[in-house]
Design a protein around this motif. Structure first.
Motif, mmCIF file in Angstrom:
data_model
loop_
_atom_site.group_PDB
_atom_site.id
_atom_site.type_symbol
_atom_site.label_atom_id
_atom_site.label_comp_id
_atom_site.label_asym_id
_atom_site.label_seq_id
_atom_site.Cartn_x
_atom_site.Cartn_y
_atom_site.Cartn_z
ATOM 1 N N SER A 176 52.350 41.072 44.661
ATOM 2 C CA SER A 176 50.932 40.778 44.834
ATOM 3 C C SER A 176 50.101 41.761 44.013
ATOM 4 O O SER A 176 50.549 42.856 43.666
ATOM 5 N N MET A 177 48.866 41.356 43.720
ATOM 6 C CA MET A 177 47.957 42.237 42.995
ATOM 7 C C MET A 177 47.762 43.545 43.750
ATOM 8 O O MET A 177 47.699 44.631 43.143
ATOM 9 N N CYS A 209 37.574 47.932 38.863
ATOM 10 C CA CYS A 209 37.104 46.796 39.637
ATOM 11 C C CYS A 209 37.803 45.531 39.139
ATOM 12 O O CYS A 209 37.914 45.295 37.940
ATOM 13 N N ILE A 210 38.267 44.717 40.083
ATOM 14 C CA ILE A 210 38.957 43.470 39.749
ATOM 15 C C ILE A 210 38.107 42.303 40.219
ATOM 16 O O ILE A 210 37.720 42.229 41.389
ATOM 17 N N SER A 211 37.814 41.407 39.312
ATOM 18 C CA SER A 211 37.026 40.219 39.639
ATOM 19 C C SER A 211 37.633 39.011 38.918
ATOM 20 O O SER A 211 38.561 39.156 38.130
ATOM 21 N N LYS A 212 37.090 37.849 39.197
ATOM 22 C CA LYS A 212 37.617 36.640 38.562
ATOM 23 C C LYS A 212 36.501 35.641 38.360
ATOM 24 O O LYS A 212 35.630 35.507 39.205
ATOM 25 N N GLY A 241 44.431 35.558 34.768
ATOM 26 C CA GLY A 241 43.022 35.230 34.582
ATOM 27 C C GLY A 241 42.030 36.074 35.348
ATOM 28 O O GLY A 241 40.917 35.610 35.631
ATOM 29 N N VAL A 242 42.381 37.305 35.697
ATOM 30 C CA VAL A 242 41.423 38.194 36.342
ATOM 31 C C VAL A 242 40.731 39.040 35.276
ATOM 32 O O VAL A 242 41.132 39.059 34.115
ATOM 33 N N THR A 243 39.674 39.741 35.690
ATOM 34 C CA THR A 243 38.937 40.631 34.795
ATOM 35 C C THR A 243 38.911 42.028 35.388
ATOM 36 O O THR A 243 38.627 42.197 36.581
ATOM 37 N N PHE A 244 39.226 43.024 34.555
ATOM 38 C CA PHE A 244 39.183 44.421 34.981
ATOM 39 C C PHE A 244 37.999 45.116 34.302
ATOM 40 O O PHE A 244 37.773 44.943 33.111
ATOM 41 N N SER A 245 37.259 45.903 35.071
ATOM 42 C CA SER A 245 36.232 46.768 34.504
ATOM 43 C C SER A 245 36.420 48.160 35.079
ATOM 44 O O SER A 245 36.847 48.312 36.222
ATOM 45 N N VAL A 246 36.111 49.186 34.272
ATOM 46 C CA VAL A 246 36.409 50.563 34.654
ATOM 47 C C VAL A 246 35.162 51.421 34.562
ATOM 48 O O VAL A 246 34.469 51.412 33.539
ATOM 49 N N GLN A 247 34.875 52.155 35.628
ATOM 50 C CA GLN A 247 33.803 53.139 35.645
ATOM 51 C C GLN A 247 34.223 54.286 36.544
ATOM 52 O O GLN A 247 34.708 54.082 37.651
ATOM 53 N N LEU A 266 41.682 38.137 45.812
ATOM 54 C CA LEU A 266 42.288 38.677 44.601
ATOM 55 C C LEU A 266 43.525 39.512 44.914
ATOM 56 O O LEU A 266 44.444 39.607 44.090
ATOM 57 N N LYS A 267 43.567 40.124 46.072
ATOM 58 C CA LYS A 267 44.724 40.942 46.445
ATOM 59 C C LYS A 267 46.000 40.112 46.563
ATOM 60 O O LYS A 267 47.106 40.631 46.436
ATOM 61 N N LYS A 268 45.835 38.808 46.804
ATOM 62 C CA LYS A 268 46.986 37.952 47.067
ATOM 63 C C LYS A 268 47.556 37.301 45.810
ATOM 64 O O LYS A 268 48.593 36.630 45.877
#
Length: 385
Positions: A321-322, A382-385, A371-377, A344-346
């Motif tokens: 799993s994510m 952060c994981i979004s879709k 098909g997820v999107t990662f952004s870093v700060q 998203l965790k699943k």
């Protein structure tokens, strides 16, 4: 903040909570149409495109003051507020975030850390001696360390090595080796056994073993290669499970909140709950799981490669799993992880990647696969879709 802006806080909170009326929707829409920056900010919050920033701002908010102002404006009685206290966490996050964003007179841009700046872990650890003193360890720093009891300790490119007179007598003196997130280290114990510690791991061990048994305490993950000694059995105590070693190599992982996992590579070991019960003997290529909730133990045959690949410089994710994958990466790359939503965790991913590469290569592989999107700060992913 003026009354008009605070009214917008109320309306956006009601919208995000799903209880906004038609009249309130029209009022909010009029404000959004009044200025382009109003709509841009609201769209950003609603779409969750800046969840890392929202999380950062949420941590800075005086939630008690924010809710008190909100309570006063909408007429919530103190008695009702107390009855609804269990919902406070859900209410305060959107309210607090919008409160801060509207209160600020200038647009704040959080400091951005690019993915390329996040490097893999390295050999580093802290050694805590019996007298409480701490010694910082790096693989490229050769030094001799005095630990007492006639034992010589050397730190070098091969890790830290204890050597001396062998089995001790009398009271045992314990040292502790700790690796941080983003760290790993190897230790050779006084009997010749070696232990490779993964990140965020602690090993407590005697400076010298006594003549009856060899016993160490583990929290985290480590790979053991135990020197054979039929007259002096070796034990690993790992978060509630007691592992008896019969001369062997194996991996132990206690990072999972629900279970302790032990994988046997060669030799034989026995698993039992620390507080007693049946011992379960394991054969090579078997996984033993100790469940924390009921102290039960399950042993089954598995492909051991995904469990031990880390020590050879790889991550092997087999339909994980994510959440499982990101828990592993957060320890090795020393990052925090936020999910835009629980679903998203699943999501699941399968892949083999090098452990010593920069994290962006791994994230790109996951992005393209599911098909997820990662952004870093600020070292937060952060994981979004």
């Amino acid at each position: 903040m003026d009354d008009c802006k605070f009214r917008m806080v109320e309306l956006m909170h009601l919208y995000l909570s799903g209880v906004i009326t038609d009249e309130e929707t029209r009022e909010l829409q009029e404000w959004l149409d009044a200025a382009p920056e109003n709509k841009r900010m609201f769209d950003k919050v609603r779409a969750g495109k800046d969840i890392v920033y929202r999380y950062k701002m949420h941590k800075k908010v005086d939630h008690k003051a924010a809710y008190g102002r909100f309570e006063k404006r909408v007429g919530i009685k103190r008695r009702i507020f107390r009855l609804c206290l269990k919902y406070a966490a859900i209410l305060l996050l959107p309210l607090g975030v919008i409160f801060v964003m509207l209160r600020t007179n200038r647009q704040e841009t959080p400091e951005v850390v690019t993915v390329a700046d996040i490097l893999p872990g390295e050999a580093k650890a802290m050694l805590i001696l019996a007298d409480g003193k701490s010694v910082s360890l790096q693989h490229d720093t050769a030094r001799d360390i005095t630990v007492g009891d006639g034992v010589n300790v050397t730190n070098s490119g091969n890790g830290i090595v204890y050597s001396g007179r062998g089995k001790g007598m009398g009271n045992l003196q314990y040292n502790t080796l700790r690796t941080p997130r983003g760290g790993e280290y190897k230790i050779t114990l006084s009997d010749g056994s070696t232990v490779q510690l993964n990140s965020a791991t602690q090993l407590k061990f005697p400076v010298t073993f006594d003549s009856e048994k060899r016993e160490v305490y583990l929290s985290g993950e480590a790979f053991f290669e135990v020197a054979k000694d039929s007259e002096c059995p070796f034990y690993v105590i790992a978060d509630g499970v007691r592992i008896r070693v019969y001369g062997t190599s194996f991996n132990v992982n206690t990072h999972d909140k629900e279970r302790v996992r032990t994988v046997l590579v060669e030799g034989a070991i026995g698993l039992k709950a620390e507080n007693g019960g049946q011992e379960y003997r394991m054969k090579p290529s078997q996984l033993g799981e100790f469940r924390r909730t009921d102290t039960s133990i399950d042993v089954r045959t598995v492909d051991i490669e995904p469990y031990i690949a880390w020590k050879n410089g790889f991550f092997v994710f087999e339909n994980l799993s994510m959440e499982q994958i990101m828990n592993t990466l957060s320890l090795w790359y020393d990052v925090d992880v936020i999910y835009a939503n629980e679903q998203l965790k699943k999501l699941h991913f399968t892949g083999h990647v090098k452990r010593y590469e920069k994290i962006d290569n791994i994230l790109k592989a996951i992005e393209s696969a599911i098909g997820v999107t990662f952004s870093v700060q600020d070292r937060t992913i952060c994981i979004s879709k």
